[in-house]
Design an enzyme around this catalytic site. Structure first.
Site, PDB file in Angstrom:
ATOM      1  N   ARG A  95      -1.393   8.797  13.140  1.00 21.45           N
ATOM      2  CA  ARG A  95      -0.303   8.107  12.440  1.00 21.45           C
ATOM      3  C   ARG A  95       0.262   8.888  11.253  1.00 21.45           C
ATOM      4  NH1 ARG A  95      -4.997   4.759  11.891  1.00 21.45           N
ATOM      5  NH2 ARG A  95      -6.068   5.192   9.939  1.00 21.45           N
TER       6      ARG A  95
ATOM      7  N   SER B 157       2.858   3.737   8.132  1.00 17.85           N
ATOM      8  CA  SER B 157       3.474   4.699   7.218  1.00 17.85           C
ATOM      9  C   SER B 157       4.284   5.792   7.909  1.00 17.85           C
ATOM     10  CB  SER B 157       2.400   5.347   6.356  1.00 17.85           C
ATOM     11  OG  SER B 157       1.975   4.415   5.408  1.00 17.85           O
TER      12      SER B 157
ATOM     13  N   ASN C 232       0.829  -1.208   0.000  1.00 16.90           N
ATOM     14  CA  ASN C 232       0.000   0.000   0.000  1.00 16.90           C
ATOM     15  C   ASN C 232       0.858   1.250   0.000  1.00 16.90           C
ATOM     16  OD1 ASN C 232      -0.236  -1.304   2.790  1.00 16.90           O
ATOM     17  ND2 ASN C 232      -1.260   0.581   3.311  1.00 16.90           N
ATOM     18  N   ASP C 233       0.771   2.132   0.972  1.00 11.63           N
ATOM     19  CA  ASP C 233       1.357   3.470   0.840  1.00 11.63           C
ATOM     20  C   ASP C 233       2.859   3.492   0.516  1.00 11.63           C
ATOM     21  OD1 ASP C 233      -1.031   3.568   2.201  1.00 11.63           O
ATOM     22  OD2 ASP C 233      -0.228   4.568   3.963  1.00 11.63           O
TER      23      ASP C 233
ATOM     24  N   GLU D 268      -5.433  10.892   6.700  1.00 10.56           N
ATOM     25  CA  GLU D 268      -4.249  10.035   6.703  1.00 10.56           C
ATOM     26  C   GLU D 268      -3.145  10.679   5.871  1.00 10.56           C
ATOM     27  OE1 GLU D 268      -6.047   6.152   5.364  1.00 10.56           O
ATOM     28  OE2 GLU D 268      -5.678   5.587   7.374  1.00 10.56           O
TER      29      GLU D 268
END
Ligand code: FRU
Length: 500
Positions: free
Chosen positions: A167, A107, A46-47, A222
Site C-alpha cells: 500500500r 494512504s 492518521n496519515d 509503510e
C-alpha cells in the site's frame, strides 16, 4: 466502548444525523483540542495524504474515520491553505464507495499533471472471510475542487512474492515519466519498497524492489517517499518491527530516511548511508513530503501512532498532524525547520536574559501559557544538568521536562509527569546525543496537548502529545550542579484556522 466490526465499517450515510451531532458536542467539550494543528472535527485522523501545491494553494488530505477514535472505515478528508498556517476545511474528499476501495481509502499521494491534481491511493477491500485485497487506485481533482475516481484500479493486483500488506503509493515525475513507490511486505515477512513507472498515469509497469542494504529491517515498510534534496537521493519510509537499540527505535513503530546517491530507476540501485529516525520524540509516524512553488521540500507527519490509546479516545476524537517542516541536508542528515510563515502566528513578545546559579529553578512573568512558541539559547554552562520545565502545575507536580546532561551529552524529553498517561508501556523518556555541546538552541511549539521541539536549527526534532491539566501552564528554567546562562523569547500563538 468496545467497537464491533459492523460499527467500525458503517458507511457515513447509514449514520443518523443525531449520532454525529452528539459526537460533535462531545468533541467540542474536550479540554485537549489543539489550536494551530490540523485535527479532525470528530473521529480519528492518521496519515497525511496527497500533500501538494496545486492551483496556487497548499492541499492536504488525511486518513479519517469520522465516527470515533478507532481505526475504522477510512476516508480522505481535505484541507487547503494559502500559507501553511491558516487552513480551510474542504470536507470529505474520497469515500470508500466502490468495490475496489470498499473497506478503506488508504494512504497515497498527489501530483499535478495537465492542470489536474492526480491522487493515487490504496483501495483496501475485505471479503466476507475478512481476507484483505489491496488495489492501487487513481482519482483526480480539478481546479473547482471536484474529485473523480478512475473506473478501475491502475494497479489491480499484488505481484508474486508479496503479502496483502501492499500500500501507500507515492508519486513523482522525472524526465517526462511518472514513478510510484509502494510499501510492501515480502512473503518471508520482511519490509521492502517496490518501484513502478508509467508514461500516462494509467498503465503502470513494475520495475522491482529498490535495492537497499536493509534486507531484514522490520516486517513491513509503510508510507514510502522518494525525493532529491540538495543533490542527494532520499528514501523515507515507516518500518514496523524494529527492536529498540539504546535511544533508537523506542516507539511502537518508526519513521526515518536513508540518504544516498540518486536512485537509479533502471537498475533500482540505491547506494545509501545509515537509517536515521526523523523524530526523536514519542508521537510521530507516516510522514509525507512535497515541493511547493518556492522550491521548498516540506514534510508533515501524523502526530500519533497505531495501536496506542490516547486520552482523547473517550472524547470521540484522536490525533492531529505535526506542523509542517522545511527540509535541508547537512553533512548527510536532514535538518528540519518550521516554515517561516509560522512567524505570522506570533502575538505578545516577551524576552528575558538571565544567569542561573547552582541548583536554581526560576519562572518569569509573561513566560507561561497553553499555546506558544519559545526560543531558548543556552550558554556559559558549567552545570551538570540544566533545562526547562513546561506545562507545570502550581501544586501538583505536573511537568514536561527537557533536560541536558553535560557528562553524557544527552538531551532528554521526559513526559513521566506530563498529565494523563500515553503509551507508558513504551517508556516515558526519549533522548538524543548532541556532539556539539557548545551551543544549544531549543525552539519549542506548545499547543494545548502537544509539544514540538526543534533542536539547534532542526538537527533533531522531538514531538510529543501531552495531556496536562488546563491549569498547568507554567514554565521553569533550572540548573543542577553548576551554573548556566540563557536568553529566551516567547510569543503566544494564535491561528485563524478553521481546522481547529
Ligand atoms: C499507516 C497506515 C498505512 C495505511 C493507512 C490506513 O499509518 O497503516 O499503511 O495506508 O495507515 O489508515
Amino acid at each position: 466502548m468496545e467497537w464491533t466490526r459492523e460499527q467500525r465499517y458503517r458507511r457515513l450515510h447509514e449514520v443518523k444525523p443525531t449520532e454525529l451531532e452528539q459526537l460533535e458536542k462531545k468533541v467540542a467539550n474536550s479540554p485537549w483540542r489543539q489550536t494551530f494543528h490540523i485535527q479532525p472535527q470528530t473521529g480519528l485522523l492518521n496519515d497525511p495524504n496527497g500533500f501538494s501545491f496545486y492551483n496556487g494553494e497548499y492541499h492536504l488530505f488525511y486518513q479519517w474515520f469520522p465516527l470515533g477514535a478507532v481505526h475504522g472505515l477510512k476516508h480522505w478528508y481535505h484541507v487547503s491553505s494559502p500559507d501553511l498556517v491558516n487552513w480551510r476545511q474542504e470536507g470529505t474528499a474520497i469515500e470508500p464507495d466502490r468495490d475496489f476501495d470498499s473497506h478503506g481509502v488508504y494512504s497515497g499521494s498527489g501530483l499535478e499533471h495537465d492542470g489536474l491534481l492526480y491522487l493515487m491511493y490504496t483501495g483496501n477491500v475485505r471479503d466476507k472471510d475478512w481476507n484483505r485485497f489491496s488495489h492501487q487506485c487513481m482519482a483526480f481533482m480539478d481546479k473547482e475542487g471536484k474529485i473523480k475516481k478512475f473506473d478501475s484500479p491502475v494497479i489491480p493486483d499484488i505481484p508474486e512474492g508479496y503479502t496483502d500488506h501492499f500500500r501507500d503509493p507515492k508519486l513523482w515525475k522525472q524526465n517526462d515519466k511518472f514513478y510510484a513507490i509502494i510499501g510492501a511486505q515480502r512473503v518471508n515477512e520482511t519490509g521492502v519498497i517496490l518501484l513502478y513507472s508509467s508514461s500516462d498515469l494509467k498503465e503502470w509497469k513494475l520495475h522491482g524492489e529498490i535495492q537497499t542494504n536493509l534486507s531484514e529491517f522490520g516486517f513491513m515498510w509503510e508510507c514510502p517517499d522518494y525525493f532529491e534534496l540538495d543533490g542527494q537521493g532520499i528514501l523515507l519510509f515507516s518500518p514496523q518491527g524494529l527492536e529498540p537499540q539504546g535511544d533508537k527505535y523506542n516507539n511502537i513503530y518508526q519513521s526515518g530516511y536513508l540518504v544516498g546517491d540518486l536512485l537509479d530507476v533502471d537498475s533500482l540501485e540505491f547506494e545509501h548511508g545509515p537509517f536515521h529516525e526523523l523524530d526523536h520524540g514519542f508521537d510521530f509516524y507516516a510522514p509525507q513530503t512535497m515541493v511547493d512553488d518556492k522550491g521548498r521540500r516540506l514534510l508533515i507527519g501524523w502526530m500519533g501512532l497505531p495501536e496506542i490509546e490516547y486520552p482523547t479516545d473517550k472524547e470521540g476524537w484522536a490525533h492531529c498532524l505535526t506542523i509542517p517542516r522545511v527540509l535541508h541536508l547537512q553533512e548527510g542528515q536532514i535538518l528540519q525547520q518550521p516554515p517561516e510563515e509560522f512567524i505570522n502566528l506570533r502575538k505578545n513578545n516577551v524576552s528575558i536574559k538571565d544567569e542561573l546559579q547552582t541548583d536554581e529553578i526560576k519562572s518569569y512573568s509573561g513566560i507561561q501559557g497553553e499555546q506558544y512558541e519559545l526560543i531558548c539559547d543556552w550558554m556559559n554552562v558549567d552545570a551538570r544538568e540544566f533545562g526547562l520545565e513546561l506545562r507545570t502545575g502550581s501544586e501538583e507536580e505536573e511537568k514536561t521536562v527537557i533536560s541536558y546532561h553535560t557528562a553524557t551529552k544527552k538531551l532528554t524529553l521526559d513526559r513521566t509527569l506530563s498529565g494523563q498517561p500515553v503509551g507508558h508501556a513504551y517508556g516515558t523518556t526519549r533522548s538524543c546525543t548532541l556532539e556539539d555541546t557548545n551551543k544549544l538552541r531549543l525552539r519549542i511549539f506548545v499547543d494545548t496537548s502537544s509539544v514540538e521541539i526543534f533542536v539547534n536549527e532542526g538537527q533533531y526534532v522531538f514531538t510529543a502529545r501531552i495531556f496536562p491539566k488546563e491549569t498547568s501552564t507554567g514554565v521553569r528554567f533550572y540548573t543542577k550542579g553548576g551554573r548556566a546562562a540563557f536568553e529566551a523569547e516567547k510569543w503566544d500563538l494564535q491561528s485563524d484556522s478553521q481546522t481547529v
